[in-house]
Write a protein that holds these residues in place. Structure first.
Motif, PDB file in Angstrom:
ATOM      1  N   PRO A 101       0.812  -1.223   0.000  1.00 42.58           N
ATOM      2  CA  PRO A 101       0.000   0.000   0.000  1.00 42.58           C
ATOM      3  C   PRO A 101       0.842   1.269   0.000  1.00 42.58           C
ATOM      4  CG  PRO A 101      -0.137  -1.134   2.121  1.00 42.58           C
ATOM      5  CD  PRO A 101       0.531  -2.069   1.169  1.00 42.58           C
ATOM      6  N   ARG A 102       2.024   1.204   0.591  1.00 42.18           N
ATOM      7  CA  ARG A 102       2.909   2.376   0.570  1.00 42.18           C
ATOM      8  C   ARG A 102       3.352   2.675  -0.856  1.00 42.18           C
ATOM      9  NH1 ARG A 102       5.702   0.982   4.841  1.00 42.18           N
ATOM     10  NH2 ARG A 102       7.670   0.308   3.899  1.00 42.18           N
ATOM     11  N   TRP A 103       3.691   1.630  -1.616  1.00 40.53           N
ATOM     12  CA  TRP A 103       4.071   1.821  -3.012  1.00 40.53           C
ATOM     13  C   TRP A 103       2.898   2.362  -3.829  1.00 40.53           C
ATOM     14  CZ3 TRP A 103       7.181  -3.329  -3.993  1.00 40.53           C
ATOM     15  CH2 TRP A 103       8.486  -3.172  -3.478  1.00 40.53           C
ATOM     16  N   LYS A 104       1.705   1.857  -3.564  1.00 38.77           N
ATOM     17  CA  LYS A 104       0.538   2.354  -4.276  1.00 38.77           C
ATOM     18  C   LYS A 104       0.315   3.838  -3.989  1.00 38.77           C
ATOM     19  CE  LYS A 104      -2.072   0.437  -6.414  1.00 38.77           C
ATOM     20  NZ  LYS A 104      -2.105   0.282  -7.903  1.00 38.77           N
ATOM     21  N   ASP A 105       0.507   4.227  -2.739  1.00 38.49           N
ATOM     22  CA  ASP A 105       0.339   5.631  -2.370  1.00 38.49           C
ATOM     23  C   ASP A 105       1.347   6.529  -3.095  1.00 38.49           C
ATOM     24  OD1 ASP A 105      -1.755   5.054  -0.695  1.00 38.49           O
ATOM     25  OD2 ASP A 105      -0.550   5.040   1.143  1.00 38.49           O
ATOM     26  N   ARG A 106       2.504   5.981  -3.447  1.00 40.01           N
ATOM     27  CA  ARG A 106       3.514   6.750  -4.182  1.00 40.01           C
ATOM     28  C   ARG A 106       3.223   6.813  -5.680  1.00 40.01           C
ATOM     29  NH1 ARG A 106       8.665   3.693  -1.494  1.00 40.01           N
ATOM     30  NH2 ARG A 106       8.205   4.230   0.682  1.00 40.01           N
ATOM     31  N   GLY A 107       2.167   6.163  -6.110  1.00 36.49           N
ATOM     32  CA  GLY A 107       1.795   6.205  -7.521  1.00 36.49           C
ATOM     33  C   GLY A 107       2.431   5.142  -8.369  1.00 36.49           C
ATOM     34  N   LEU A 108       3.055   4.142  -7.745  1.00 36.50           N
ATOM     35  CA  LEU A 108       3.646   3.049  -8.511  1.00 36.50           C
ATOM     36  C   LEU A 108       2.554   2.095  -8.988  1.00 36.50           C
ATOM     37  CD1 LEU A 108       6.705   2.256  -6.245  1.00 36.50           C
ATOM     38  CD2 LEU A 108       6.750   3.388  -8.452  1.00 36.50           C
ATOM     39  N   ARG A 109       2.773   1.507 -10.151  1.00 37.41           N
ATOM     40  CA  ARG A 109       1.860   0.496 -10.674  1.00 37.41           C
ATOM     41  C   ARG A 109       2.456  -0.867 -10.370  1.00 37.41           C
ATOM     42  NH1 ARG A 109       0.321   1.258 -16.778  1.00 37.41           N
ATOM     43  NH2 ARG A 109       2.592   1.147 -16.873  1.00 37.41           N
ATOM     44  N   ALA A 203      22.428 -10.062 -10.325  1.00 34.77           N
ATOM     45  CA  ALA A 203      21.313  -9.126 -10.329  1.00 34.77           C
ATOM     46  C   ALA A 203      21.788  -7.679 -10.418  1.00 34.77           C
ATOM     47  CB  ALA A 203      20.475  -9.316  -9.068  1.00 34.77           C
ATOM     48  N   ASP A 204      20.909  -6.810 -10.889  1.00 39.00           N
ATOM     49  CA  ASP A 204      21.195  -5.378 -10.906  1.00 39.00           C
ATOM     50  C   ASP A 204      21.163  -4.809  -9.488  1.00 39.00           C
ATOM     51  OD1 ASP A 204      21.138  -4.715 -13.934  1.00 39.00           O
ATOM     52  OD2 ASP A 204      19.304  -5.891 -13.615  1.00 39.00           O
ATOM     53  N   TYR A 205      20.254  -5.329  -8.666  1.00 42.45           N
ATOM     54  CA  TYR A 205      20.115  -4.899  -7.276  1.00 42.45           C
ATOM     55  C   TYR A 205      19.835  -6.132  -6.426  1.00 42.45           C
ATOM     56  CZ  TYR A 205      18.824  -0.664  -9.904  1.00 42.45           C
ATOM     57  OH  TYR A 205      18.786   0.371 -10.800  1.00 42.45           O
ATOM     58  N   VAL A 206      20.215  -6.067  -5.143  1.00 39.76           N
ATOM     59  CA  VAL A 206      19.952  -7.169  -4.215  1.00 39.76           C
ATOM     60  C   VAL A 206      19.456  -6.570  -2.900  1.00 39.76           C
ATOM     61  CG1 VAL A 206      20.908  -9.114  -2.939  1.00 39.76           C
ATOM     62  CG2 VAL A 206      21.725  -8.630  -5.246  1.00 39.76           C
ATOM     63  N   ALA A 207      18.398  -7.146  -2.349  1.00 37.09           N
ATOM     64  CA  ALA A 207      17.828  -6.688  -1.093  1.00 37.09           C
ATOM     65  C   ALA A 207      17.773  -7.828  -0.088  1.00 37.09           C
ATOM     66  CB  ALA A 207      16.430  -6.126  -1.310  1.00 37.09           C
ATOM     67  N   ALA A 208      18.319  -7.597   1.098  1.00 41.87           N
ATOM     68  CA  ALA A 208      18.288  -8.602   2.153  1.00 41.87           C
ATOM     69  C   ALA A 208      17.098  -8.432   3.077  1.00 41.87           C
ATOM     70  CB  ALA A 208      19.583  -8.554   2.956  1.00 41.87           C
ATOM     71  N   SER A 209      16.368  -7.326   2.941  1.00 39.18           N
ATOM     72  CA  SER A 209      15.229  -7.050   3.809  1.00 39.18           C
ATOM     73  C   SER A 209      14.229  -6.185   3.062  1.00 39.18           C
ATOM     74  CB  SER A 209      15.682  -6.325   5.081  1.00 39.18           C
ATOM     75  OG  SER A 209      16.167  -5.026   4.764  1.00 39.18           O
ATOM     76  N   VAL A 210      13.024  -6.108   3.590  1.00 36.18           N
ATOM     77  CA  VAL A 210      12.003  -5.260   2.979  1.00 36.18           C
ATOM     78  C   VAL A 210      12.421  -3.787   2.982  1.00 36.18           C
ATOM     79  CG1 VAL A 210       9.651  -4.388   3.310  1.00 36.18           C
ATOM     80  CG2 VAL A 210      10.077  -6.853   3.303  1.00 36.18           C
ATOM     81  N   PRO A 211      12.977  -3.249   4.076  1.00 32.79           N
ATOM     82  CA  PRO A 211      13.450  -1.857   4.013  1.00 32.79           C
ATOM     83  C   PRO A 211      14.518  -1.636   2.942  1.00 32.79           C
ATOM     84  CG  PRO A 211      13.227  -2.528   6.292  1.00 32.79           C
ATOM     85  CD  PRO A 211      13.026  -3.765   5.464  1.00 32.79           C
ATOM     86  N   GLU A 212      15.422  -2.599   2.745  1.00 32.17           N
ATOM     87  CA  GLU A 212      16.429  -2.470   1.690  1.00 32.17           C
ATOM     88  C   GLU A 212      15.765  -2.451   0.313  1.00 32.17           C
ATOM     89  OE1 GLU A 212      19.729  -5.114   1.691  1.00 32.17           O
ATOM     90  OE2 GLU A 212      20.257  -4.697   3.789  1.00 32.17           O
ATOM     91  N   LEU A 213      14.761  -3.289   0.116  1.00 34.81           N
ATOM     92  CA  LEU A 213      14.055  -3.304  -1.155  1.00 34.81           C
ATOM     93  C   LEU A 213      13.336  -1.980  -1.382  1.00 34.81           C
ATOM     94  CD1 LEU A 213      13.143  -4.793  -3.695  1.00 34.81           C
ATOM     95  CD2 LEU A 213      11.233  -5.722  -2.363  1.00 34.81           C
ATOM     96  N   ASP A 214      12.721  -1.450  -0.343  1.00 38.34           N
ATOM     97  CA  ASP A 214      12.036  -0.163  -0.456  1.00 38.34           C
ATOM     98  C   ASP A 214      13.020   0.936  -0.853  1.00 38.34           C
ATOM     99  OD1 ASP A 214       9.841   1.535  -0.356  1.00 38.34           O
ATOM    100  OD2 ASP A 214      10.070   1.939   1.783  1.00 38.34           O
ATOM    101  N   ALA A 215      14.219   0.898  -0.281  1.00 37.22           N
ATOM    102  CA  ALA A 215      15.242   1.887  -0.623  1.00 37.22           C
ATOM    103  C   ALA A 215      15.669   1.751  -2.087  1.00 37.22           C
ATOM    104  CB  ALA A 215      16.445   1.744   0.304  1.00 37.22           C
TER     105      ALA A 215
END
Length: 226
Positions: A101-109, A203-215
């Protein structure tokens, strides 16, 4: 849910399901072992089993060396088990009910791009409370030619207006990366799924946690918004 999406939103996230949004290993592995037992095939080691969610199951069965006839029988047994109860033994990874929902609020599809069958992907995401955030459900066909990650992404691109350079694939395995690369789409792999160090390194990017992915997504917004 929309049958076809056209939007002025600048950025689209293509989301894998198994190993990214959903921990499906318990149900997938149980169905896999049931399929092997149905055709009298020896079980592989735990490391092999830990990597089976994500790619089309017929590809996994082929990796064991099954001939076409045996593979077809095993796949049917796998699907029977999955339809009966295997699909339900899956749950959302922690953090997604807040992040989507946070991503949706930012206007992401948000669209899915999963090799999981459409019926099962829809049912699991709905039960876990995530389906309502998805603008288009891109998934494989249980009985049909759309099976691989590249096939699913092509299906998404046929139904969702995504300008070049405005999409990011988020997955957990090499097949997510390779499928997206066929269309020039960069990929972020998450470490909480079923991938390996070797896969993450590509990979182009790697995330170890949800906050890292959000960043990572925030950075993608900054650098790719027209």
């Amino acid at each position: 849910m929309l049958d076809r999406v056209t939007s002025s939103q600048p950025l689209t996230l293509l989301l894998d399901v198994d190993g990214t949004l959903i921990d499906s290993l318990p149900g997938v592995s149980a169905a896999f072992l049931h399929a092997l037992d149905a055709v009298g095939w020896d079980h592989p080691d735990d490391e092999f089993i830990a990597r089976i969610p994500g790619p089309p199951m017929e590809h996994t069965l082929a990796r064991l060396g099954m001939d076409d006839e045996t593979r077809a029988r095993a796949f049917e047994a796998y699907m029977d088990y999955t339809r009966d109860k295997g699909w339900a033994d899956a749950h959302a990874f922690e953090g997604w009910s807040e992040l989507l929902p946070r991503w949706k609020d930012r206007g992401l599809r948000l669209v899915t791009a999963t090799s999981k069958g459409e019926q099962f992907a829809r049912a699991i995401l709905d039960r876990e409370g995530l389906l309502g955030y998805i603008d288009f459900l891109g998934a494989a066909q249980e009985d049909g030619p759309r099976r691989t990650k590249a096939d699913v992404i092509a299906y998404v691109l046929d139904n969702v207006d995504i300008p070049t350079g405005t999409a990011l694939m988020i997955g957990d395995r090499l097949h997510d990366l390779e499928g997206a690369a066929q269309f020039g789409i960069p990929t972020a792999l998450v470490k909480w799924g079923y991938g390996t160090e070797e896969e993450w390194a590509q990979a182009d990017y790697v995330a170890a946690s949800v906050p890292e992915l959000d960043a990572i997504v925030n950075g993608f917004i900054t650098t790719h918004t027209p």
